[in-house]
Write a protein that holds these residues in place. Structure first.
Motif, short mmCIF file in Angstrom:
data_model
loop_
_atom_site.label_atom_id
_atom_site.label_comp_id
_atom_site.label_asym_id
_atom_site.label_seq_id
_atom_site.Cartn_x
_atom_site.Cartn_y
_atom_site.Cartn_z
N ALA A 38 28.07 56.94 28.83
CA ALA A 38 27.51 56.17 29.94
C ALA A 38 27.46 54.67 29.68
CB ALA A 38 26.11 56.68 30.28
N GLN A 39 27.25 54.27 28.44
CA GLN A 39 27.23 52.83 28.18
C GLN A 39 28.59 52.20 28.45
OE1 GLN A 39 25.62 52.69 24.17
NE2 GLN A 39 23.73 51.79 24.95
N GLY A 40 29.64 52.93 28.15
CA GLY A 40 30.97 52.41 28.45
C GLY A 40 31.19 52.28 29.95
N PHE A 41 30.69 53.25 30.71
CA PHE A 41 30.79 53.16 32.16
C PHE A 41 30.00 51.97 32.68
CE2 PHE A 41 29.23 54.26 36.44
CZ PHE A 41 30.46 54.37 37.10
N ALA A 42 28.80 51.76 32.11
CA ALA A 42 27.98 50.62 32.51
C ALA A 42 28.72 49.31 32.25
CB ALA A 42 26.65 50.65 31.77
N LEU A 43 29.43 49.26 31.13
CA LEU A 43 30.23 48.07 30.83
C LEU A 43 31.26 47.81 31.93
CD1 LEU A 43 31.29 45.86 28.85
CD2 LEU A 43 32.71 47.65 27.82
N ASP A 44 31.95 48.86 32.32
CA ASP A 44 32.97 48.70 33.37
C ASP A 44 32.36 48.21 34.68
OD1 ASP A 44 34.85 49.66 31.59
OD2 ASP A 44 34.75 51.71 32.34
N ARG A 45 31.19 48.75 35.03
CA ARG A 45 30.55 48.35 36.29
C ARG A 45 30.08 46.89 36.23
NH1 ARG A 45 32.91 50.05 39.63
NH2 ARG A 45 31.40 48.95 40.94
N ALA A 46 29.56 46.48 35.07
CA ALA A 46 29.12 45.09 34.94
C ALA A 46 30.31 44.13 35.05
CB ALA A 46 28.41 44.89 33.60
N ILE A 47 31.42 44.49 34.41
CA ILE A 47 32.62 43.65 34.48
C ILE A 47 33.11 43.55 35.93
CG2 ILE A 47 35.06 43.53 33.87
CD1 ILE A 47 34.29 44.63 31.11
N ALA A 48 33.12 44.67 36.63
CA ALA A 48 33.57 44.66 38.03
C ALA A 48 32.69 43.76 38.88
CB ALA A 48 33.57 46.09 38.57
N ALA A 49 31.38 43.81 38.65
CA ALA A 49 30.46 42.98 39.43
C ALA A 49 30.68 41.50 39.13
CB ALA A 49 29.02 43.38 39.12
N LEU A 50 30.89 41.16 37.89
CA LEU A 50 31.13 39.76 37.53
C LEU A 50 32.42 39.26 38.17
CD1 LEU A 50 30.12 39.85 33.75
CD2 LEU A 50 28.85 38.76 35.59
N LYS A 51 33.46 40.08 38.12
CA LYS A 51 34.73 39.70 38.75
C LYS A 51 34.56 39.45 40.24
CE LYS A 51 38.23 42.00 35.86
NZ LYS A 51 39.22 43.11 35.85
N GLN A 52 33.82 40.34 40.88
CA GLN A 52 33.63 40.22 42.32
C GLN A 52 32.93 38.92 42.70
OE1 GLN A 52 31.34 43.42 44.13
NE2 GLN A 52 32.62 43.32 45.97
N GLN A 53 32.13 38.41 41.78
CA GLN A 53 31.40 37.16 42.03
C GLN A 53 32.19 35.94 41.55
OE1 GLN A 53 28.50 36.77 43.72
NE2 GLN A 53 28.67 38.95 44.21
N GLY A 54 33.42 36.15 41.14
CA GLY A 54 34.28 35.02 40.80
C GLY A 54 34.30 34.63 39.34
N ALA A 55 33.62 35.39 38.48
CA ALA A 55 33.62 35.04 37.06
C ALA A 55 34.99 35.32 36.45
CB ALA A 55 32.55 35.84 36.33
N LYS A 56 35.47 34.40 35.69
CA LYS A 56 36.76 34.57 35.00
C LYS A 56 36.61 34.49 33.49
CE LYS A 56 39.77 32.91 38.74
NZ LYS A 56 38.80 33.16 39.77
N SER A 57 35.42 34.12 33.02
CA SER A 57 35.17 34.03 31.58
C SER A 57 33.77 34.60 31.32
CB SER A 57 35.25 32.57 31.12
OG SER A 57 34.89 32.46 29.76
N ALA A 58 33.70 35.68 30.56
CA ALA A 58 32.41 36.32 30.33
C ALA A 58 32.47 37.23 29.11
CB ALA A 58 31.97 37.13 31.55
N LEU A 59 31.34 37.38 28.46
CA LEU A 59 31.18 38.33 27.37
C LEU A 59 30.08 39.31 27.77
CD1 LEU A 59 31.82 39.24 24.44
CD2 LEU A 59 29.98 37.72 23.69
N ILE A 60 30.39 40.59 27.71
CA ILE A 60 29.47 41.61 28.21
C ILE A 60 29.16 42.59 27.09
CG2 ILE A 60 29.11 43.40 29.96
CD1 ILE A 60 32.00 41.02 30.43
N ASN A 61 27.88 42.77 26.81
CA ASN A 61 27.44 43.71 25.78
C ASN A 61 26.42 44.66 26.39
OD1 ASN A 61 26.47 45.10 23.59
ND2 ASN A 61 25.46 43.35 22.65
N THR A 62 26.85 45.86 26.68
CA THR A 62 25.94 46.89 27.20
C THR A 62 25.64 47.95 26.13
OG1 THR A 62 27.76 48.28 28.01
CG2 THR A 62 26.87 46.62 29.53
#
Length: 333
Positions: free
Chosen positions: A178-202
């Motif tokens: 589930a943590q890996g899935f949460a990572l994917d969802r967080a990345i998708a949300a950041l992309k949708q908001q226009g982020a192009k540079s981010a580090l995500i640790n779930t």
């Protein structure tokens, strides 16, 4: 199959470091970095966004944390009203959330691909071992045998309108995925908001773009036997990075009994101390890192050789490290 802290399902249990220690190297000319942290997914969660103004960065972080909250509400074992808690209580669930169906279907596919080394129905084994640990002892052979009889991923029915446990399955855990899935969802949300540079640790690690031009995001991979020491530092290349290890929750001082269970024997596997996997998605990386601990070195390397864009770093109980050619570690201790 890993249970326990980090993946002891999202949020509430611990699990802290999945073995991945964010490594934010200080570089010159880095753009402004906006970081938000929280306790979620059974771990310290940290999201950092660069390359956006403050208002836009906050909107992106708001969206990503909202996604994490949704995942937690569906998959946390520690929320009595979560969908997985209701499913474990009643052994059936109507109208499952699409996220739950996605994770359950991926879990089943991973179980098939690993000949049952990955099995989300091992939760009774965790419960027996955790109860024994609280009592200051190890579980008895009878207790382990009883728990093992309740394991069978093939007896979990998943449909769009319902999920049903058939005998002998009683309870499941999604801590190994589930943590890996949460990572994917967080990345998708950041992309949708226009982020192009981010580090995500779930609890698992992912990135968008580079930290600055020509300056990739990096992540330190925890040494399995040296607390707060890195085994390697990996350049994040757009793939997700997940680590599983026997050190995360141990039931014996020598790590021989830990939160990683071989579903076929009920015991902890004896070959590997930690496994790091990079894969196109967090969901895949997380599930594979969990399964690899059970599969061992040879079978893991055979498996990932058949999977596109997947690489591994394995450490055995003797401290010997092995990595595939494409694993993006820039340094190994």
């Amino acid at each position: 199959m890993i249970l326990g802290r980090r993946k002891l399902l999202l949020f509430a249990v611990g699990g802290a470091s999945v073995g991945l220690l964010p490594w934010l190297a200080t570089r010159r000319h880095s753009p402004a970095l906006f970081t938000r942290t929280a306790w979620a997914l059974g771990s310290d969660v940290s999201l950092s966004v660069a390359g956006l103004g403050e208002a836009a960065a906050n909107r992106a972080l708001d969206a990503a944390f909202a996604e994490l909250e949704t995942v937690e509400q569906v998959m946390s074992l520690y929320r009595p009203d979560s969908q997985i808690s209701l499913l474990n209580r009643d052994r059936r669930l109507r109208d499952p959330h699409p996220y739950l169906c996605t994770v359950l279907q991926t879990a089943a596919a991973t179980s098939r691909a690993t000949a049952g080394a990955f099995d989300i129905s091992v939760q009774p084994l965790w419960e027996v071992c955790a109860a024994a640990k609280r009592a200051g002892k190890l579980p008895t052979d009878v207790e382990l045998a009883c728990a093992k009889r309740k394991i069978n991923w093939q007896r979990i029915e998943v449909g769009r309108d319902r999920v049903v446990f058939h005998e002998p399955v009683e309870r499941i855990t999604l801590n190994g995925i589930a943590q890996g899935f949460a990572l994917d969802r967080a990345i998708a949300a950041l992309k949708q908001q226009g982020a192009k540079s981010a580090l995500i640790n779930t609890g698992e690690i992912g990135s968008l773009g580079d930290k600055a031009v020509g300056d990739p995001w990096t992540a330190g991979i925890q040494h399995p036997r040296e607390t707060d020491a890195y085994l390697a530092v990996a350049d994040l290349d757009g793939r997700a990075l997940a680590t599983s290890g026997d050190y995360e929750t141990a039931f014996s001082a020598d790590f021989s009994r830990n939160h990683v269970f071989d579903p076929r024997t009920g015991d902890s596997p004896t070959e590997l101390a930690s496994v790091s996997i990079v894969a196109p998605t967090g969901l895949q990386a997380d599930a594979l890192s969990t399964a690899a601990m059970v599969l061992g070195k040879s079978r893991t390397l055979e498996l990932i050789a058949r999977l596109p864009n997947v690489d591994a770093l394995l450490v055995d109980k003797a401290g010997r490290a092995f990595q595939t050619a494409g694993f993006p570690a820039s340094a190994v201790a």
